[in-house]
Scaffold this active site. Structure first.
Site, mmCIF file in Angstrom:
data_model
loop_
_atom_site.group_PDB
_atom_site.id
_atom_site.type_symbol
_atom_site.label_atom_id
_atom_site.label_comp_id
_atom_site.label_asym_id
_atom_site.label_seq_id
_atom_site.Cartn_x
_atom_site.Cartn_y
_atom_site.Cartn_z
ATOM 1 N N ARG A 163 38.322 44.273 -6.169
ATOM 2 C CA ARG A 163 38.920 45.599 -6.002
ATOM 3 C C ARG A 163 39.574 46.085 -7.290
ATOM 4 O O ARG A 163 40.208 45.325 -8.008
ATOM 5 C CB ARG A 163 39.956 45.578 -4.883
ATOM 6 C CG ARG A 163 39.387 45.368 -3.501
ATOM 7 C CD ARG A 163 40.458 45.524 -2.442
ATOM 8 N NE ARG A 163 40.970 46.899 -2.391
ATOM 9 C CZ ARG A 163 42.011 47.265 -1.646
ATOM 10 N NH1 ARG A 163 42.658 46.362 -0.917
ATOM 11 N NH2 ARG A 163 42.411 48.517 -1.645
ATOM 12 N N TYR A 167 41.770 49.730 -8.778
ATOM 13 C CA TYR A 167 42.296 51.058 -8.520
ATOM 14 C C TYR A 167 41.342 52.084 -9.126
ATOM 15 O O TYR A 167 40.642 51.782 -10.105
ATOM 16 C CB TYR A 167 43.686 51.219 -9.129
ATOM 17 C CG TYR A 167 44.767 50.418 -8.447
ATOM 18 C CD1 TYR A 167 45.038 50.602 -7.094
ATOM 19 C CD2 TYR A 167 45.523 49.496 -9.148
ATOM 20 C CE1 TYR A 167 46.039 49.877 -6.465
ATOM 21 C CE2 TYR A 167 46.525 48.765 -8.519
ATOM 22 C CZ TYR A 167 46.782 48.958 -7.183
ATOM 23 O OH TYR A 167 47.761 48.241 -6.565
ATOM 24 N N ASP A 200 54.807 45.051 5.885
ATOM 25 C CA ASP A 200 53.385 44.876 5.563
ATOM 26 C C ASP A 200 52.975 43.427 5.326
ATOM 27 O O ASP A 200 51.874 43.168 4.849
ATOM 28 C CB ASP A 200 52.996 45.745 4.368
ATOM 29 C CG ASP A 200 53.507 45.202 3.039
ATOM 30 O OD1 ASP A 200 54.398 44.323 3.046
ATOM 31 O OD2 ASP A 200 53.023 45.662 1.985
ATOM 32 N N ASP A 228 57.266 44.811 -3.458
ATOM 33 C CA ASP A 228 56.636 45.257 -4.699
ATOM 34 C C ASP A 228 57.662 45.856 -5.650
ATOM 35 O O ASP A 228 58.655 46.452 -5.227
ATOM 36 C CB ASP A 228 55.563 46.311 -4.405
ATOM 37 C CG ASP A 228 54.408 45.758 -3.591
ATOM 38 O OD1 ASP A 228 54.057 44.578 -3.791
ATOM 39 O OD2 ASP A 228 53.859 46.495 -2.758
ATOM 40 N N ASP A 236 55.857 49.618 3.105
ATOM 41 C CA ASP A 236 55.530 48.906 1.869
ATOM 42 C C ASP A 236 56.505 49.370 0.785
ATOM 43 O O ASP A 236 56.241 50.312 0.039
ATOM 44 C CB ASP A 236 54.083 49.221 1.485
ATOM 45 C CG ASP A 236 53.581 48.397 0.314
ATOM 46 O OD1 ASP A 236 54.356 47.573 -0.204
ATOM 47 O OD2 ASP A 236 52.417 48.581 -0.096
#
Length: 289
Positions: free
Chosen positions: A129, A131, A162, A167, A199
């Site tokens: 993956r 962005y 989550d 983060d 999140d």
């Protein structure tokens, strides 16, 4: 054969010596030279570590399915960046682990379901993956935090956690490296809601940044990094749109909450992590090693 490379983390980034997590332990710190302290804002690891380096070892080749970044202590034993690195370093500063360096797009993350929780590139349907465009800040996690998926937050539309560490968006000028540890101070927090899950995005700055002494709260960010708070919110709001998904939403008035609220989030998620590793909260497929 998979390639293995070793990187030494500078002692200016962290002073750390690990011991290993025991499920029955009631402590938030796992080190003889650390102590458990109950501060006003919750439990914390005080910064009483010897200045030993942490080794970062890469296994496999970057941008492949086998690529992993493992953390090792000074004896060469593997440690978990999520569980074994202390959250607090004292004086209101926290350890931050870079997963995605600024101006890059590979979606790197701590593998919370793998033993020793190494950093790897995320996958979807067997493919790596990325962005759709570069992220403009260093991005990663706060160790010893966890967003509990069984907890509905009444302040953020009742959204559930989550199931990941908290983060961090680090806004300093230097570009980090995958696995790098930085000492940061929180400045604010965004309550992102991603497909119904809460999140948190803590906005922070490295203590080594030239502007670190100038910024201590969200108002300072707007003054010394004008437009950055809006840019961060818009980036995380829109990054899934190119893949045909809806934009993410934000609670708390659609803007960054202040430093005190960020510290509240960090304390609560640190307490959730403690319950997880004590096994008072079910771990599911998460690795506690």
């Amino acid at each position: 054969m998979a390639a293995t490379r070793v990187m030494m983390m500078s002692t200016t980034n962290i002073a750390f010596k690990s011991s290993f997590l025991k499920p029955q332990s009631l402590a938030f710190c796992f080190n003889k030279s650390a102590k458990l302290v109950n501060k006003k804002r919750g439990f914390a690891c005080s910064a009483l570590y010897k200045p030993d380096d942490v080794q970062i070892k890469e296994e496999g080749l970057p941008e492949t399915l086998d690529y992993r970044v493992f953390f090792h202590d000074n004896t060469g034993k593997k440690i978990s960046p999520w569980h074994d690195i202390p959250l607090h370093v004292g004086d209101g500063a926290f350890n931050f682990i870079v997963e995605i360096p600024k101006e890059s797009s590979a979606k790197m993350e701590v593998a919370t379901d793998e033993i020793w929780t190494p950093i790897k590139q995320d996958t979807k349907k067997g493919k790596l993956r990325y962005y759709p465009y570069n992220i403009n800040w260093n991005y990663g996690l706060l160790p010893q935090t966890w967003e509990d998926p069984s907890h509905a937050n009444p302040e953020v539309e009742g959204a559930f956690g989550d199931n990941d560490p908290v983060d961090v968006v680090e806004i300093g000028e230097s570009r980090g490296k995958v696995g790098q540890l930085m000492k940061v101070k929180p400045l604010g927090v965004l309550a992102m809601i991603d497909e119904g899950e809460l999140d948190w995005k803590v906005i922070a700055i490295s203590l080594d940044d030239p502007k670190a002494s100038l910024v201590n709260d969200v108002d300072d960010v707007e003054k010394h990094f004008p437009g950055t708070l809006t840019a961060i919110r818009d980036w995380f709001r829109d990054y899934k749109i190119p893949d045909g998904k809806p934009a993410n939403n934000f609670g708390l008035g659609n803007k960054a909450a202040n430093r005190d609220y960020a510290l509240k989030v960090i304390t609560e998620t640190n307490e959730s992590w403690a319950k997880l590793v004590k096994r008072t909260t079910p771990a599911g497929e998460l690795s506690l090693v």
